[in-house]
Design an enzyme around this catalytic site. Structure first.
Site, PDB file in Angstrom:
ATOM      1  N   HIS A   1       0.962  -1.218   0.034  1.00 32.85           N
ATOM      2  CA  HIS A   1      -0.155   0.064   0.200  1.00 32.85           C
ATOM      3  C   HIS A   1       0.792   1.339  -0.064  1.00 32.85           C
ATOM      4  O   HIS A   1       1.846   1.012   0.409  1.00 32.85           O
ATOM      5  CB  HIS A   1      -0.914  -0.059   1.096  1.00 32.85           C
ATOM      6  CG  HIS A   1      -2.066  -1.037   0.918  1.00 32.85           C
ATOM      7  ND1 HIS A   1      -3.071  -1.192   2.022  1.00 32.85           N
ATOM      8  CD2 HIS A   1      -2.156  -2.033   0.167  1.00 32.85           C
ATOM      9  CE1 HIS A   1      -3.848  -2.053   1.594  1.00 32.85           C
ATOM     10  NE2 HIS A   1      -3.364  -2.706   0.585  1.00 32.85           N
TER      11      HIS A   1
ATOM     12  N   GLU B   1       1.075   3.792   2.013  1.00 31.31           N
ATOM     13  CA  GLU B   1       1.818   4.016   3.104  1.00 31.31           C
ATOM     14  C   GLU B   1       3.019   3.234   3.402  1.00 31.31           C
ATOM     15  O   GLU B   1       4.138   3.831   3.739  1.00 31.31           O
ATOM     16  CB  GLU B   1       0.688   3.860   4.473  1.00 31.31           C
ATOM     17  CG  GLU B   1      -0.388   4.610   4.484  1.00 31.31           C
ATOM     18  CD  GLU B   1      -1.651   4.042   3.711  1.00 31.31           C
ATOM     19  OE1 GLU B   1      -2.680   3.687   4.137  1.00 31.31           O
ATOM     20  OE2 GLU B   1      -1.221   3.084   2.674  1.00 31.31           O
TER      21      GLU B   1
ATOM     22  N   CYS C   1      -5.181   1.004   6.377  1.00 31.97           N
ATOM     23  CA  CYS C   1      -5.928  -0.188   6.667  1.00 31.97           C
ATOM     24  C   CYS C   1      -5.533  -0.711   8.083  1.00 31.97           C
ATOM     25  O   CYS C   1      -4.348  -0.361   8.308  1.00 31.97           O
ATOM     26  CB  CYS C   1      -5.775  -1.243   5.499  1.00 31.97           C
ATOM     27  SG  CYS C   1      -4.247  -1.931   5.459  1.00 31.97           S
TER      28      CYS C   1
ATOM     29  N   ASP D   1     -21.909  -1.784 -36.192  1.00 36.85           N
ATOM     30  CA  ASP D   1     -20.206  -1.464 -36.288  1.00 36.85           C
ATOM     31  C   ASP D   1     -19.331  -2.457 -36.471  1.00 36.85           C
ATOM     32  O   ASP D   1     -18.099  -2.339 -36.512  1.00 36.85           O
ATOM     33  CB  ASP D   1     -20.052  -0.416 -35.265  1.00 36.85           C
ATOM     34  CG  ASP D   1     -20.934   0.700 -35.282  1.00 36.85           C
ATOM     35  OD1 ASP D   1     -21.208   1.069 -36.165  1.00 36.85           O
ATOM     36  OD2 ASP D   1     -20.884   1.564 -34.196  1.00 36.85           O
TER      37      ASP D   1
ATOM     38  N   LEU E   1     -13.610  -3.218 -29.617  1.00 31.02           N
ATOM     39  CA  LEU E   1     -13.692  -3.004 -28.119  1.00 31.02           C
ATOM     40  C   LEU E   1     -12.394  -3.524 -27.355  1.00 31.02           C
ATOM     41  O   LEU E   1     -12.890  -3.920 -26.213  1.00 31.02           O
ATOM     42  CB  LEU E   1     -14.737  -3.638 -27.611  1.00 31.02           C
ATOM     43  CG  LEU E   1     -16.339  -3.003 -28.222  1.00 31.02           C
ATOM     44  CD1 LEU E   1     -17.550  -3.952 -27.582  1.00 31.02           C
ATOM     45  CD2 LEU E   1     -16.612  -1.733 -28.426  1.00 31.02           C
TER      46      LEU E   1
END
Length: 369
Positions: free
Chosen positions: A54, A56, A79, A204, A208
């Site tokens: 994380h 931190e 957390c 079309d 994607l």
């Protein structure tokens, strides 16, 4: 509670860092962290990837021994539980941090203020709410998933200056220019799923996919009540590069479903008498799969359903300096629509900029009170 100019500067830096995790950390939130000895930054970090350290912890490692008696600025509450990584709260205390300034409390059920309580119980000075609104913009998709169990819905379309997404014959490639299409590919590369309606695929035959690839490979979803997706469509032919999910209704022929499954598609059967009911079931399922960002690329009926149900969170619109005309030329959003202009959905602080020859407008929708 008053914060100094230095506090605000460090938190802005933490917010800037948090954006670097976009597309890499979901379904976790994007988080940035700065550790400072008054005006001097001694360590900084951000959550770089799902399952990784994380923000931190990264900042503490960068600060090393300079972390002791310093102030930590973090965009979301640290957390306090064991997940894919150890709890951050204990590591903050062990490093000797004296003060922790937090932008927003974490809505995750196993945190929700407990991280703050642990830090205060250990004798640290903890202050909450610095640049909370700015931090809310960063973690809005994560917070929506936590609060509603549904992904953040971004609507995207390209249209002409007279508000058409295709000619009366269905011709639409290309309304927008290359610069706009590059932006769209970047949006796709950060999405968990991309959704289109059956008519859009028929007209079309889109891929994607993000080109070049982004940090995420989105699942391509087709709302197709009767499982009519063509087996020779580009979606099915490229199934090895990105998953295809066909969301079908109760009346979908079993033979068609089996053919699509044999070609590698996932068939998602949705109950409900109306398109709106089935779409709600789809959102429930995407939430269960911890999908945070859903990009909807049309067509008009699908986007109309979303607007009628007040489900669009964000828009990205590309307006090309072209005119098509024609009473039967399609518009980007259909559905029932509003009765009076005072009921129109407002875009909050829209960003308007040039994108090649096009005008690019993006922003988040204002929530109804």
């Amino acid at each position: 509670m008053s914060f100094t100019r230095t506090d605000k500067s460090h938190m802005r830096r933490a917010l800037e860092l948090s954006h670097r995790g976009e597309g890499h950390v979901e379904p976790n939130p994007m988080v940035g962290c700065v550790i400072a000895d008054e005006a001097r930054i001694v360590g900084e970090g951000w959550h770089k990837r799902f399952g990784g350290p994380h923000a931190e912890v990264v900042a503490l490692q960068a600060a090393s021994q300079h972390a002791a008696q310093s102030t930590m600025y973090v965009t979301l509450e640290p957390c306090c539980h064991q997940g894919k990584t150890p709890p951050c709260s204990g590591q903050i205390v062990a490093a000797g941090i004296a003060r922790v300034v937090i932008a927003r409390q974490d809505p995750y059920p196993e945190v929700q203020g407990r991280g703050i309580e642990q830090l205060r119980a250990a004798g640290l000075q903890v202050e909450l709410g610095l640049l909370s609104e700015e931090a809310s913009e960063v973690v809005a998709p994560y917070e929506k998933l936590m609060h509603t169990g549904h992904p953040w819905i971004t609507a995207k379309w390209a249209m002409t200056l007279d508000g058409r997404i295709a000619s009366r014959t269905g011709s639409s490639q290309w309304i927008s220019g290359e610069s706009s299409r590059r932006v769209v590919h970047a949006l796709r590369g950060r999405a968990d799923a991309i959704l289109v309606g059956r008519r859009t695929v028929q007209q079309d035959d889109p891929l994607l996919t993000a080109r070049p690839p982004g940090p995420r490979i989105a699942t391509r979803i087709v709302l197709d009540s009767h499982a009519s997706l063509a087996l020779n469509s580009q979606l099915v032919r490229t199934i090895d590069s990105a998953a295809v999910c066909v969301a079908v209704g109760p009346a979908a022929p079993e033979t068609r479903c089996k053919l699509l499954e044999a070609a590698g598609c996932e068939i998602l059967r949705l109950d409900g008498d109306t398109h709106a009911d089935r779409f709600s079931r789809l959102l429930d399922e995407l939430g269960r799969r911890r999908m945070t960002n859903l990009l909807v690329e049309g067509g008009g009926r699908l986007l109309g359903t979303l607007l009628d149900q007040d489900l669009i969170d964000e828009v990205h619109v590309f307006v090309a300096p072209k005119l098509i005309g024609g009473e039967s030329s399609p518009s980007p959003i259909l559905g029932t629509g509003i009765e009076t202009i005072d009921l129109a959905r407002q875009i909050d602080q829209p960003v308007v900029e040039r994108c090649g020859e096009d005008v690019y407008i993006r922003g988040r929708t204002q929530r109804k009170n």
